[in-house]
Design an enzyme around this catalytic site. Structure first.
Site: not given
Length: 510
Positions: A15, A171
């Site tokens: 991420d 997302e």
């Protein structure tokens, strides 16, 4: 041709989010149940990164007490605005979304400012008129609100922006203003082998957004490639005007696509079509060797193989499992030594054992530690663990069983565990070693200073610690640990040094 190698930050660094401050780049990644939280890296060229600390380094910033594996801190965003660095993230277990900030990324970050905004994977966007937009992932896609940066209060109702192109789990939103357009970059498909990055744009920060006609702009789904699961990207512009993206991916070690190092940080160039849409890498794909283009590469110093624990604090690569108990460890109790006091918690518990570990960053690597430990009671134990989570790990350790000091090699695979081998050991000191390749871990020990080849004592399959077997979102750590197996140990475990060396040294980050 000037080239670089992917991943640019190997091991469990998923991420990624990146920002630029002048000539300097700063990058953060998720940290889950490990403390300190949100590793922070610095680079001059986007390729060579050095870890300079963590954004969440104090218990008051981060509560990880008894959080389940793969919970805790998710997907951060880092941004630089008017001389201040901001990092937004989610503690999915305790508290939700929050922001910390600093004027000096080498120093301390602020206490959390909790944000009145639901969802995960938060993004901060500073518009030219001073408005601050906070965007997150929800069950229905991306939701946005205007916020007060000082208090975290919402200044507007939630606005639904875009649910992507139809892939599951839209997302990881990031909002940018590039020219006359606002671009919304997201991830879709889940963070497994269907992962991808997609993008849309609008003339307004709150939409409506039109989807890019060549989405997904990044994916390796349904491709035979050494890199898989690419997605969860963030854009940054270099001083020369070129654009780049950092993103996560995995390198499967075995068929069928089992990976155990975790999701890693990769880099790719971004070009733009005549009608203003981004193209990542080679039409949405990347390789382990990539052209560096206009980047002026500036290699960083390779960190030392051996850590002798002679500084006042642990080096940035070291982590605790969940919120650390200060009674469990010390750098001052014995000079130039890490001392662990075995806690009642074991590696099988969702607690905070005496555990100091670092990410495994190479398939082929070797780790050793010099341990001085004289267990006085049955059950006292100290050694090295190869750890994915509390249900999947291997150990080589010194312990006491029925009044006799022994070295053991043990496996824990789900509900099954076994002491694979044990041998008497009378000396107070031992060098414990773990050697890894893509398929197996080998566990050994030796006396003296460890210069000779260890006596190899046990083995364990890497695939048994893979995400596909063990589950979750993390990767393997190699750690020193101690436990009293239900009671606090009366016998300290002194680690004089720890060595970690990968076969591919240029993929080791300080």
């Amino acid at each position: 041709m000037n080239t670089y190698r992917n991943p640019v930050i190997p091991g469990l660094h998923p991420d990624p989010s990146v920002c630029r401050a002048g000539e300097d780049y700063y990058l953060v990644t998720s940290s889950f149940e490990y403390f300190p939280g949100v590793p922070l890296f610095h680079s001059k060229d986007l390729v060579n990164w050095r870890q300079i600390g963590h954004c969440l380094s104090r218990p008051g910033q981060l509560d990880l007490g008894e959080v389940p594996s793969s919970c805790g801190i998710y997907a951060p965003t880092i941004r630089f605005h008017n001389g201040t660095f901001y990092m937004a993230t989610t503690n999915v277990t305790k508290g939700g979304n929050f922001i910390v900030h600093t004027d000096d990324p080498l120093g301390e970050w602020s206490d959390p400012i909790w944000v009145d905004h639901p969802g995960i994977d938060p993004d901060l966007f500073f518009d030219e008129d001073g408005t601050v937009y906070f965007t997150s992932s929800s069950n229905n896609g991306t939701a946005q609100s205007r916020i007060d940066l000082k208090t975290g209060k919402r200044l507007s109702e939630l606005t639904f922006l875009w649910n992507g192109t139809g892939g599951q789990y839209p997302e990881a939103p990031h909002l940018y203003r590039i020219g006359e357009w606002y671009y919304l970059l997201i991830a879709e498909g889940g963070t497994e082998y269907g992962h991808m990055a997609t993008i849309a744009r609008s003339k307004r920060p709150d939409g409506p957004f039109e989807s890019c006609p060549h989405n997904p702009i990044l994916t390796h789904r349904s491709r035979h490639n050494s890199i898989q699961s690419t997605g969860h990207a963030d854009f940054v512009q270099a001083p020369d005007g070129s654009w780049w993206t950092v993103f996560l991916g995995v390198r499967p070690a075995s068929y069928p696509n089992k990976h155990h190092l975790g999701r890693e940080t990769f880099l790719a160039p971004v070009t733009w079509t005549e009608d203003g849409w981004p193209v990542v890498g080679e039409n949405g794909t990347v390789s382990e060797t990539m052209p560096a283009g206009s980047l002026a590469l500036q290699p960083v110093a390779t960190p030392p193989v051996r850590d002798s624990f002679d500084g006042p604090a642990l080096a940035p690569q070291w982590n605790f499992l969940r919120s650390p108990d200060p009674d469990n460890w010390s750098l001052a109790e014995r000079a130039s030594c890490l001392t662990l006091h075995g806690s009642p918690e074991t590696l099988n518990d969702a607690g905070s054992p005496a555990f100091v570990g670092r990410r495994q960053q190479h398939f082929d690597c070797r780790a050793s530690a010099f341990l001085t430990f004289a267990p006085q009671r049955d059950g006292e134990e100290a050694g090295i663990t190869v750890f994915m989570n509390q249900k999947f790990h291997y150990e080589i350790a010194v312990t006491r069983i029925a009044g006799e000091r022994k070295i053991i090699c043990r496996r824990r695979i789900g509900s099954m565990w076994k002491v694979e081998n044990e041998a008497p050991w009378s000396a107070d000191s031992v060098v414990l070693t773990v050697k890894a390749d893509k398929e197996q871990y080998a566990f050994g020990f030796s006396g003296g200073d460890g210069d000779g080849e260890p006596f190899w004592f046990g083995r364990g399959e890497c695939s048994q610690l893979s995400t596909e077997v063990a589950g979750g979102f993390t990767g393997v750590f190699i750690a020193m640990y101690a436990t009293g197996n239900g009671i606090r140990s009366a016998s300290p475990a002194h680690f004089d040094w720890f060595e970690y060396e990968g076969a591919d040294k240029e993929h080791t980050q300080a």
